[in-house]
Design a protein around this motif. Structure first.
Motif, mmCIF file in Angstrom:
data_model
loop_
_atom_site.group_PDB
_atom_site.id
_atom_site.type_symbol
_atom_site.label_atom_id
_atom_site.label_comp_id
_atom_site.label_asym_id
_atom_site.label_seq_id
_atom_site.Cartn_x
_atom_site.Cartn_y
_atom_site.Cartn_z
ATOM 1 N N PRO A 270 63.556 -26.106 103.436
ATOM 2 C CA PRO A 270 64.183 -26.207 102.109
ATOM 3 C C PRO A 270 63.132 -26.230 100.998
ATOM 4 C CG PRO A 270 64.997 -27.900 103.622
ATOM 5 C CD PRO A 270 63.795 -27.285 104.263
ATOM 6 N N LEU A 271 63.585 -25.933 99.802
ATOM 7 C CA LEU A 271 62.701 -25.961 98.641
ATOM 8 C C LEU A 271 62.879 -27.255 97.861
ATOM 9 C CD1 LEU A 271 63.055 -22.337 97.188
ATOM 10 C CD2 LEU A 271 61.183 -23.257 98.570
ATOM 11 N N ALA A 272 61.777 -27.819 97.451
ATOM 12 C CA ALA A 272 61.808 -28.935 96.509
ATOM 13 C C ALA A 272 61.757 -28.368 95.102
ATOM 14 C CB ALA A 272 60.613 -29.852 96.746
ATOM 15 N N ALA A 273 62.420 -29.028 94.186
ATOM 16 C CA ALA A 273 62.388 -28.628 92.775
ATOM 17 C C ALA A 273 61.549 -29.650 92.016
ATOM 18 C CB ALA A 273 63.793 -28.562 92.202
ATOM 19 N N ALA A 334 75.567 -29.679 93.193
ATOM 20 C CA ALA A 334 74.721 -30.175 94.285
ATOM 21 C C ALA A 334 73.279 -30.205 93.812
ATOM 22 C CB ALA A 334 74.855 -29.278 95.514
ATOM 23 N N PRO A 335 72.850 -31.283 93.153
ATOM 24 C CA PRO A 335 71.505 -31.303 92.556
ATOM 25 C C PRO A 335 70.412 -31.341 93.606
ATOM 26 C CG PRO A 335 72.492 -33.484 92.446
ATOM 27 C CD PRO A 335 73.565 -32.557 92.947
ATOM 28 N N PRO A 336 69.283 -30.717 93.309
ATOM 29 C CA PRO A 336 68.137 -30.867 94.199
ATOM 30 C C PRO A 336 67.691 -32.334 94.229
ATOM 31 C CG PRO A 336 67.799 -29.052 92.651
ATOM 32 C CD PRO A 336 68.993 -29.814 92.189
ATOM 33 N N ARG A 337 67.029 -32.714 95.288
ATOM 34 C CA ARG A 337 66.565 -34.090 95.414
ATOM 35 C C ARG A 337 65.636 -34.446 94.248
ATOM 36 N NH1 ARG A 337 62.924 -36.195 100.520
ATOM 37 N NH2 ARG A 337 62.693 -38.386 99.864
ATOM 38 N N GLY A 338 65.933 -35.580 93.626
ATOM 39 C CA GLY A 338 65.115 -36.037 92.516
ATOM 40 C C GLY A 338 65.442 -35.403 91.182
ATOM 41 N N ALA A 339 66.529 -34.630 91.107
ATOM 42 C CA ALA A 339 66.877 -33.954 89.849
ATOM 43 C C ALA A 339 67.318 -34.964 88.799
ATOM 44 C CB ALA A 339 67.982 -32.933 90.088
ATOM 45 N N PRO A 340 66.754 -34.918 87.605
ATOM 46 C CA PRO A 340 67.181 -35.824 86.537
ATOM 47 C C PRO A 340 68.460 -35.330 85.872
ATOM 48 C CG PRO A 340 65.416 -34.420 85.745
ATOM 49 C CD PRO A 340 65.631 -34.056 87.186
ATOM 50 N N SER A 341 69.195 -36.264 85.303
ATOM 51 C CA SER A 341 70.371 -35.905 84.509
ATOM 52 C C SER A 341 70.420 -36.828 83.293
ATOM 53 C CB SER A 341 71.652 -36.060 85.319
ATOM 54 O OG SER A 341 72.778 -35.728 84.531
#
Length: 583
Positions: A270-273, A334-341
């Motif tokens: 998988p890709l990290a963002a 479905a946000p990537p892991r660690g995605a801010p909002s």
């Protein structure tokens, strides 16, 4: 009896289908009892990732009986690559965007354009000031991230550690073996946003070091550039073993939506963002109503825009991996892991502010063109003869450049350009005025040769150039001689060009006329061995009307700036305007 009722239902259903299929939306509305009559078709070109959500919302709008002046509103939404629509708009205005090329034959101008980024609008406005779309408000958002395979991302502190563009710049330019990638930034908004952010990080120190850092970053990125997004994404590793990770793509600027889509397919790696700081210009999906749209269609466009601001549309965006314009997301995202909002909520790029909201990269059209020009020069090889005016007028002072002379400003621009050319380039250097070499108006300082072997010689030659006091401008003889010199040793697979910088007009009474020059260029030109002449005019004394016909004969162009302090930008833009090399 039950059987006959079932048959009647089937017949009614078939009749409804026929009404819609044959009579179109107008027939269906009449059958359904709507008061509108006739049809008003609004055409919308939307970036492929947002098009499904727009289509569904447009279908709801028409199903609810939207009308304008008694006409039923029908909306045709086409998934269109932004670069294709941008090329079509540029062609309509008689201009071209750097790296974009001509529009395909299938490109059709819509009433409403939903590109993925406002940077497309900025670039068009920069080249075609008459282009003025309306509304332009954001309807969705996708932050630009650095996508990195998760095993590699953990080695840089993801997801706990906050990273900046300077951190990435250091890893790119210090030989850490991190393989970076980028979609061609002149044709992809995410690639452009990443390039702008890295360029800003490189230039933050100022001075000569900033120039070196920028050049190093551009060249490092150029080794991993891809023509299209699919090609770039296919280079990410497909296995977690050390060899696959080392050989695969290690980092690339992509939209958050692309990372979500990639991970949704459950890949082996998988890709990290990584949300680097300061925040790059996001994909902001501006709702642009095209100039010349008739009032009734503009009103219909307003109704569709209102529908794109509803909770239902936000939900559809979430299903496509897109955020709302304020950077938040709806259920189903479905946000990537660690995605801010929220994220990516900086103001949209604007020509009114060079660096809005503290975002990286500078969101104005001039900055974008400057960075893209530098990218073009640094990533495309060529064979060029640079010809510099050394007439007496080059002694004049430039108030906007700390009172340096025109000669000093010109030479500094040439030095900066020289630093961008890599060893694949071939360059030569001439100077011209009048009677510099006996009766000749020009003199060769360095013959055209590979940068790999004569970079220092070119730098020394530039450092020794001084204007000729009382010298006039023997331009026409010089252009013809330079053209012949490049043509005589023409090389395939490269753009062969003459770039002449001057602050005046032809003043050689003993030389050829413009008519003679044009006739001779036409006579000796060879379509199988093209040579482009590019003229950079400096100062108010230069007449663009006088210069324009000369490069046009060769497929080149003339660029003029009344402010000599801007010659650096003009020089880069001129080099970047070269067409692709013939094969």
């Amino acid at each position: 009896m039950r059987r006959s009722i079932r048959g009647a239902g089937a017949i009614a259903g078939a009749m409804a289908f026929v009404l819609v299929a044959v009579g179109g939306w107008f027939g269906y509305q009449q059958w359904a009892g709507s008061n509108c009559s006739g049809e008003l078709t609004l055409t919308v070109a939307a970036a492929p990732e947002i098009a499904p959500a727009v289509k569904e919302t447009a279908a709801d709008l028409t199903a609810d009986g939207a009308e304008v002046d008694g006409l039923c509103v029908a909306v045709e939404v086409t998934a269109s690559e932004p670069v294709e629509v941008a090329a079509a708009i540029a062609g309509q205005h008689g201009v071209s965007l750097s790296g974009v090329g001509q529009a395909s034959g299938s490109a059709v101008l819509p009433n409403v354009w939903l590109a993925d980024s406002s940077t497309w609008l900025l670039r068009l406005r920069q080249q075609a000031p008459a282009f003025a779309s309306r509304n332009n408000a954001s309807v969705a958002r996708s932050p630009i991230v650095v996508a990195m395979p998760e095993p590699l991302a953990t080695t840089v502190g993801w997801p706990q550690k906050k990273l900046g563009w300077k951190d990435l710049l250091g890893r790119i330019t210090t030989g850490t073996q991190l393989k970076t990638g980028l979609v061609e930034p002149s044709r992809d908004a995410a690639g452009l946003a990443g390039l702008l952010s890295l360029a800003t990080a490189a230039q933050s120190g100022g001075g000569a070091q900033a120039q070196q850092a920028t050049t190093a970053a551009l060249r490092a990125l150029a080794t991993g550039v891809s023509a299209v997004r699919e090609e770039l994404i296919a280079r990410f590793p497909r296995a977690t073993d050390p060899t696959s990770l080392a050989r695969g793509l290690g980092a690339a600027a992509l939209s958050e939506e692309e990372v979500i889509k990639f991970n949704a397919e459950k890949p082996p790696v998988p890709l990290a963002a990584l949300y680097l700081e300061p925040a790059p210009i996001s994909l902001d999906y501006p709702y642009a109503v095209m100039p010349g749209t008739e009032p009734a269609k503009a009103e219909a466009a307003g109704k569709l825009f209102a529908a794109l601001g509803t909770p239902a549309f936000r939900g559809r965006l979430a299903g496509q991996g897109l955020r709302a314009p304020d950077g938040t997301w709806a259920d189903g995202f479905a946000p990537p892991r660690g995605a801010p909002s929220p994220a990516g909520t900086e103001p949209a790029p604007t020509t009114a502010a060079p660096n809005p909201g503290g975002t990286a990269g500078g969101g104005d059209g001039a900055t974008i063109e400057r960075v893209l020009s530098s990218w073009s020069v640094a990533t495309q090889s060529g064979r060029m003869l640079a010809v510099i005016d050394v007439s007496g007028s080059m002694f004049e002072r430039v108030p906007t450049a700390n009172n340096a002379t025109r000669m000093q400003v010109t030479l500094e621009a040439a030095r900066r350009g020289l630093a961008l050319f890599d060893d694949n380039w071939a360059l030569g250097l001439w100077i011209f005025s009048t009677e510099l070499n006996g009766s000749r108006d020009y003199r060769s300082l360095v013959p055209i040769g590979p940068m790999s072997s004569q970079r220092e010689e070119l730098e020394r030659a530039l450092g020794g150039i001084t204007p000729k006091r009382g010298g006039d401008t023997g331009m026409y003889d010089t252009i013809l001689a330079a053209y012949r010199a490049v043509q005589d040793e023409w090389e395939p697979g490269r753009v062969n060009s003459v770039v002449l910088m001057t602050d005046g007009k032809n003043e050689d009474d003993n030389g050829i006329s413009q008519a003679t020059l044009l006739a001779e260029l036409k006579r000796i030109s060879d379509p199988d061995r093209p040579v482009q002449v590019i003229i950079v005019g400096i100062g108010a004394e230069v007449s663009k009307a006088e210069l324009d016909p000369i490069p046009k004969v060769t497929g080149g162009a003339a660029f003029v700036t009344e402010d000599p302090a801007k010659i650096g930008d003009i020089f880069l833009q001129a080099i970047a305007s070269r067409p692709s090399a013939p094969r």
